[in-house]
Design a protein around this motif. Structure first.
Motif, mmCIF file in Angstrom:
data_model
loop_
_atom_site.group_PDB
_atom_site.id
_atom_site.type_symbol
_atom_site.label_atom_id
_atom_site.label_comp_id
_atom_site.label_asym_id
_atom_site.label_seq_id
_atom_site.Cartn_x
_atom_site.Cartn_y
_atom_site.Cartn_z
ATOM 1 N N ARG A 62 0.752 -1.202 -0.014
ATOM 2 C CA ARG A 62 0.165 0.010 0.102
ATOM 3 C C ARG A 62 0.813 1.160 0.021
ATOM 4 O O ARG A 62 0.113 2.479 0.189
ATOM 5 N N THR A 63 2.175 1.147 -0.344
ATOM 6 C CA THR A 63 3.241 2.258 -0.339
ATOM 7 C C THR A 63 2.729 3.215 -0.899
ATOM 8 O O THR A 63 2.528 4.551 -0.417
ATOM 9 N N VAL A 64 2.386 3.240 -2.337
ATOM 10 C CA VAL A 64 1.653 4.328 -3.145
ATOM 11 C C VAL A 64 0.615 5.138 -2.471
ATOM 12 O O VAL A 64 0.627 6.284 -2.453
ATOM 13 N N GLN A 65 -0.409 4.394 -2.200
ATOM 14 C CA GLN A 65 -1.633 4.845 -1.649
ATOM 15 C C GLN A 65 -1.531 5.494 -0.621
ATOM 16 O O GLN A 65 -2.139 6.845 -0.334
ATOM 17 N N VAL A 66 -0.654 5.118 0.399
ATOM 18 C CA VAL A 66 -0.312 5.729 1.711
ATOM 19 C C VAL A 66 0.186 7.152 1.245
ATOM 20 O O VAL A 66 0.220 8.073 2.032
ATOM 21 N N LEU A 67 1.297 6.866 0.617
ATOM 22 C CA LEU A 67 2.027 8.404 0.334
ATOM 23 C C LEU A 67 1.359 9.249 -0.382
ATOM 24 O O LEU A 67 1.507 10.455 -0.265
ATOM 25 N N VAL A 68 0.242 8.878 -1.330
ATOM 26 C CA VAL A 68 -0.634 9.817 -2.004
ATOM 27 C C VAL A 68 -1.582 10.478 -1.011
ATOM 28 O O VAL A 68 -1.842 11.641 -0.961
ATOM 29 N N ALA A 69 -1.988 9.662 -0.141
ATOM 30 C CA ALA A 69 -2.774 10.063 1.036
ATOM 31 C C ALA A 69 -2.155 10.971 2.061
ATOM 32 O O ALA A 69 -2.767 12.203 2.270
ATOM 33 N N LEU A 70 -0.927 10.870 2.375
ATOM 34 C CA LEU A 70 -0.245 11.455 3.221
ATOM 35 C C LEU A 70 0.166 13.069 2.551
ATOM 36 O O LEU A 70 0.094 13.930 3.233
ATOM 37 N N ALA A 71 0.505 12.980 1.375
ATOM 38 C CA ALA A 71 0.615 14.260 0.510
ATOM 39 C C ALA A 71 -0.459 15.299 0.302
ATOM 40 O O ALA A 71 -0.539 16.186 0.561
ATOM 41 N N ALA A 72 -1.578 14.386 0.417
ATOM 42 C CA ALA A 72 -2.954 15.220 0.385
ATOM 43 C C ALA A 72 -3.360 15.852 1.652
ATOM 44 O O ALA A 72 -4.061 16.827 1.625
ATOM 45 N N ALA A 73 -3.031 15.143 2.665
ATOM 46 C CA ALA A 73 -3.402 15.358 3.855
ATOM 47 C C ALA A 73 -2.474 16.488 4.546
ATOM 48 O O ALA A 73 -3.142 16.843 5.747
ATOM 49 N N HIS A 74 -1.193 16.495 4.248
ATOM 50 C CA HIS A 74 -0.225 17.128 5.048
ATOM 51 C C HIS A 74 -0.446 18.916 4.627
ATOM 52 O O HIS A 74 -0.511 19.103 3.403
ATOM 53 N N PRO A 75 -0.541 19.604 5.566
ATOM 54 C CA PRO A 75 -0.755 20.982 5.411
ATOM 55 C C PRO A 75 0.440 21.764 4.759
ATOM 56 O O PRO A 75 0.497 22.820 4.100
ATOM 57 N N ASP A 76 1.722 21.248 5.052
ATOM 58 C CA ASP A 76 3.028 21.908 4.637
ATOM 59 C C ASP A 76 3.311 21.536 3.348
ATOM 60 O O ASP A 76 3.503 20.291 2.790
ATOM 61 N N PRO A 77 2.871 22.355 2.282
ATOM 62 C CA PRO A 77 3.110 22.345 0.924
ATOM 63 C C PRO A 77 4.554 21.627 0.445
ATOM 64 O O PRO A 77 4.745 20.827 -0.427
ATOM 65 N N THR A 78 5.828 22.040 1.058
ATOM 66 C CA THR A 78 7.008 21.550 0.744
ATOM 67 C C THR A 78 7.039 20.135 1.158
ATOM 68 O O THR A 78 7.506 19.228 0.302
ATOM 69 N N LEU A 79 6.567 19.663 2.368
ATOM 70 C CA LEU A 79 6.665 18.272 2.660
ATOM 71 C C LEU A 79 5.705 17.654 1.841
ATOM 72 O O LEU A 79 6.110 16.503 1.416
ATOM 73 N N ALA A 80 4.493 18.141 1.423
ATOM 74 C CA ALA A 80 3.665 17.200 0.687
ATOM 75 C C ALA A 80 4.044 17.135 -0.856
ATOM 76 O O ALA A 80 4.066 16.034 -1.332
ATOM 77 N N LYS A 81 4.905 18.138 -1.303
ATOM 78 C CA LYS A 81 5.577 17.865 -2.581
ATOM 79 C C LYS A 81 6.538 16.629 -2.477
ATOM 80 O O LYS A 81 6.534 16.158 -3.440
ATOM 81 N N ALA A 82 7.276 16.630 -1.550
ATOM 82 C CA ALA A 82 8.635 15.615 -1.364
ATOM 83 C C ALA A 82 7.865 14.029 -1.246
ATOM 84 O O ALA A 82 8.091 13.036 -1.834
ATOM 85 N N VAL A 83 6.673 14.221 -0.423
ATOM 86 C CA VAL A 83 6.000 12.821 -0.464
ATOM 87 C C VAL A 83 5.219 12.599 -1.729
ATOM 88 O O VAL A 83 5.192 11.349 -2.153
ATOM 89 N N ARG A 84 4.755 13.402 -2.384
ATOM 90 C CA ARG A 84 4.076 13.042 -3.896
ATOM 91 C C ARG A 84 5.228 12.622 -4.635
ATOM 92 O O ARG A 84 4.984 11.601 -5.370
ATOM 93 N N ARG A 85 6.297 13.155 -4.537
ATOM 94 C CA ARG A 85 7.404 12.981 -5.474
ATOM 95 C C ARG A 85 7.723 11.510 -5.094
ATOM 96 O O ARG A 85 8.003 10.496 -6.121
ATOM 97 N N ALA A 86 7.850 11.003 -3.914
ATOM 98 C CA ALA A 86 8.189 9.781 -3.406
ATOM 99 C C ALA A 86 7.253 8.601 -4.031
ATOM 100 O O ALA A 86 7.496 7.822 -4.414
ATOM 101 N N ALA A 87 5.915 9.021 -3.898
ATOM 102 C CA ALA A 87 4.776 8.089 -4.344
ATOM 103 C C ALA A 87 4.939 7.959 -5.935
ATOM 104 O O ALA A 87 4.935 6.671 -6.369
ATOM 105 N N PHE A 88 5.272 9.082 -6.711
ATOM 106 C CA PHE A 88 5.625 8.712 -8.006
ATOM 107 C C PHE A 88 6.565 7.937 -8.302
ATOM 108 O O PHE A 88 6.686 7.191 -9.235
#
Length: 474
Positions: free
Chosen positions: A441-467
């Motif tokens: 479930r790594t991809v789904q978890v990272l996508v959900a984390l990126a969508a949920a986190h209010p810090d845009p910089t951190l969310a971007k890093a998480v989205r990149r990891a999911a990709f």
């Protein structure tokens, strides 16, 4: 990002209390169990707890003597012996029989009873004294739990006739709680014909529940004659009833008289406890007594720890322990990560009888972290320290699985705080570990984390990891 202080709101979410031992401890302190009814009193005439415990000690006296002899003479204390199967070798049976003044049969029966009662535990093919043996002389509750474990395993203590189909034996084992209830409610002897009549009715009900073709007479099984042709013979319910009553008598749960059976004080108390657990479930908001393991766990997901534990106890009391453990582990193997944690919480209520299957579950990657934590706590490790038995990779896998549970059942804010509460030095390092662990479930978890986190910089890093995980890139 590196704060080590547990988030109070996350700790209060009872559905996520199984994330880690530290989260368990926080949740246990943060929630207040709902008001429960006063503790029920056992039926009039039930002996006091100390008297019941002494009866249980007497019932298992030979098993205790043998276990202590084995600890002194066989190196069982350091896990050195006995045989890989956990059974005593013939030479040790001979020696124990001579030194303890028991027959070979009594030694073999005593060792088997010691294992079933938790006096002896087998780990990795080697036996060692169980924790109940340490507490045997001073803890009445431990003694009674050991005897109840033996009572629950009566069908193993007294093997069924080899010439009767296992399916017919299983039906009788499944029907016995109803017969025990009749014996308990009767508060006295019940005739064998009455028990046989009830057994026949219950077997028919079990077959009807499975939508099998009803039988006009006694159930039949197919046997092969000497000529090679199949022929049907009636399942001998009367013989199976004698076997079942003999097994219950072997664990001192019933006494047998001429064509009648009576529960012993220990047996009556044990059946009353199980009936009371069922009544608690029937009166609870969840009422999951008749549900499958997965449905029961779903029903318990929103309960706080105390009421959830009561549900687990009642659900377990209504079915054979071996079947219950198998069903709970099957639920844990599903895709719902929340059920995985809840299933192992329910297995903690089962205790020692669940250990062999939990130990086997260590070999399954999806269950391994949960099984290792369960075994650590079962072996006496403080729940707050149990996380230390996991490798870094296993801890990361559990963290991702927990995030999946939050993504499926929690709120976005909880998911963001799950990321913030991770004990890591940097976000890139955490993401590298998450990517490397290979959770499905790594991809789904990272996508959900990126969508949920209010810090845009951190969310971007998480989205990149999911990709990168999704495309297999670096």
């Amino acid at each position: 990002m590196t704060s080590r202080k547990p988030d109070e709101q996350l700790a209060r979410d009872s559905r996520l209390r199984l994330v880690s031992p530290r989260s368990v401890a926080a949740a246990r302190k943060a929630v207040t169990d709902r008001r429960t009814r006063p503790a029920p009193r056992p039926p009039a005439g039930t002996p006091a707890t100390a008297d019941l415990a002494n009866r249980a000690r007497a019932s298992l006296a030979d098993a205790v003597r043998l276990t202590r002899w084995a600890e002194r003479n066989l190196g069982a204390g350091d896990g050195g012996r006995p045989a890989p199967t956990g059974a005593l070798p013939a030479s040790d049976v001979e020696r124990a029989a001579e030194e303890l003044g028991l027959t070979h049969g009594q030694i073999q029966v005593g060792w088997d009873r010691a294992r079933l009662a938790g006096l002896v535990e087998v780990h990795g093919g080697h036996a060692r004294p169980g924790w109940r043996l340490r507490a045997w002389d001073r803890d009445d509750t431990a003694v009674l739990r050991g005897w109840v474990a033996l009572f629950d395993a009566w069908s193993l203590v007294h093997p069924a006739p080899a010439d009767i189909a296992p399916s017919a034996v299983a039906e009788v084992v499944e029907a016995m709680p109803q017969l025990l209830s009749l014996l308990q409610l009767s508060a006295g002897p019940v005739t064998v014909p009455d028990l046989l009549d009830l057994l026949g009715q219950r077997v028919t009900e079990l077959r009807d529940e499975r939508c099998e073709i009803p039988y006009e007479s006694e159930p039949t099984v197919a046997l092969t004659s000497a000529a090679g042709s199949a022929e049907a013979r009636p399942v001998p319910l009367a013989r199976l009833l004698r076997w079942a009553l003999g097994g219950l008598a072997a664990v001192d749960a019933v006494t047998l008289g001429p064509a009648r059976a009576t529960l012993t004080p220990l047996g009556s108390w044990a059946v009353w406890v199980k009936l009371e657990q069922i009544c608690v479930a029937a009166q609870s908001p969840a009422g999951n007594i008749e549900q499958s393991a997965a449905a029961m766990l779903h029903g318990c997901a929103r309960l706080t720890p105390g009421p959830a534990r009561a549900e687990y106890q009642a659900w377990l009391a209504a079915r054979p322990v071996g079947h219950a453990v198998t069903e709970l582990l099957q639920a844990a193997r599903g895709e719902d990560a929340l059920l995985r944690g809840l299933a192992f919480e329910a297995l903690r209520v089962v205790g020692a009888p669940a250990e062999p299957e939990v130990r086997a579950a260590v070999r399954e990657p999806a269950l391994r972290p949960y099984a290792l934590l369960w075994l650590a706590v079962h072996d006496g490790v403080d729940p707050d320290d149990a996380q230390d038995v996991l490798t870094a990779e296993e801890s990361t896998w559990l963290w991702v699985d927990t995030a999946a549970a939050i993504a499926d059942h929690g709120e976005a804010e909880l998911l963001a705080r799950h990321l913030d509460s991770a004990v890591r030095t940097t976000v890139p390092r955490l993401l590298d570990e998450v990517r490397a662990v290979g959770h499905p479930r790594t991809v789904q978890v990272l996508v959900a984390l990126a969508a949920a986190h209010p810090d845009p910089t951190l969310a971007k890093a998480v989205r990149r990891a999911a990709f990168q995980v999704h495309t297999g890139g670096e």
